[in-house]
Design an enzyme around this catalytic site. Structure first.
Site, mmCIF file in Angstrom:
data_model
loop_
_atom_site.group_PDB
_atom_site.id
_atom_site.type_symbol
_atom_site.label_atom_id
_atom_site.label_comp_id
_atom_site.label_asym_id
_atom_site.label_seq_id
_atom_site.Cartn_x
_atom_site.Cartn_y
_atom_site.Cartn_z
ATOM 1 N N CYS A 150 0.847 -1.184 0.000
ATOM 2 C CA CYS A 150 0.000 0.000 0.000
ATOM 3 C C CYS A 150 0.885 1.237 0.000
ATOM 4 O O CYS A 150 1.898 1.285 0.710
ATOM 5 C CB CYS A 150 -0.884 -0.022 1.246
ATOM 6 N N LEU A 151 0.497 2.231 -0.785
ATOM 7 C CA LEU A 151 1.276 3.471 -0.838
ATOM 8 C C LEU A 151 1.264 4.220 0.496
ATOM 9 O O LEU A 151 2.136 5.053 0.750
ATOM 10 C CB LEU A 151 0.738 4.382 -1.959
ATOM 11 N N HIS B 107 -10.211 1.087 1.592
ATOM 12 C CA HIS B 107 -9.759 2.428 2.006
ATOM 13 C C HIS B 107 -10.943 3.368 2.221
ATOM 14 O O HIS B 107 -10.904 4.220 3.105
ATOM 15 C CB HIS B 107 -8.816 3.038 0.966
#
Length: 185
Positions: free
Chosen positions: A110-111, A157
């Site tokens: 995940c960024l 998210h």
């Protein structure tokens, strides 16, 4: 243009908040958000731009990851021999899913997470989704494999859920019942 400094990291409250529905027609601000999310993902996969701007490569980015609590995300997935997927999903929903599960054998990243988190993340193997594009047109798609996994990751998210919330902490690599492992090329 979104850069790494604009992406919030784990621990930030925006990542644990349920995002709000977007209303149509989109405001100029929301249109820019849609454009910027997709632009980041596309640019991050371009080796030259990725190096030039210090972008971590990704295949999806959700509005909460840039501290905007709205139900929007972008996906850009190009796999050899498969039809590319490049979408902005506004107010997305999963309307049906397979009983069969899947997971990335390499685990998910995940960024917004700057560390390796080991373990299998169970996901539905096939999903049918409904969402709106930036023009306000509703669309439906059937997704499987990496496309389905990434869609579910980004949808999480919007609901304040991180991928590692799905990992069995006691046994991160335990077999997932009724699951077919997915190997990324």
């Amino acid at each position: 243009m979104i850069e790494m400094k604009d992406i919030v990291r784990e621990g930030h409250p925006a990542l644990r908040t349920v995002a709000t529905e977007v209303t149509f027609p989109l405001s100029d601000e929301d249109k820019k958000l849609c454009h910027d999310l997709l632009e980041y993902i596309i640019n991050s996969q371009d080796e030259e731009l990725s190096i030039q701007y210090g972008l971590r490569p990704g295949i999806g980015l959700a509005a909460p990851q840039v501290n905007v609590s709205k139900r929007v995300f972008a996906l850009h997935i190009v796999e050899e021999g498969k039809k590319p997927l490049s979408i902005v999903a506004i107010n997305p929903k999963i309307i049906s899913h397979s009983v069969e599960m899947t997971y990335l054998t390499s685990g998910e990243g995940c960024l917004s997470v700057d560390r390796d988190v080991e373990g299998y993340v169970p996901r539905y193997a096939r999903i049918t989704i409904k969402a709106f594009n930036p023009d306000g047109q509703e669309y439906t798609m059937r997704l499987k494999g990496l496309h389905a996994i990434a869609f579910q990751h980004e949808l999480d998210h919007l609901n304040g859920v991180m991928f590692y919330d799905h990992i069995d902490q006691a046994a991160p690599f335990r077999d997932i019942p009724n699951a077919i492992p997915f190997e990324r090329n």
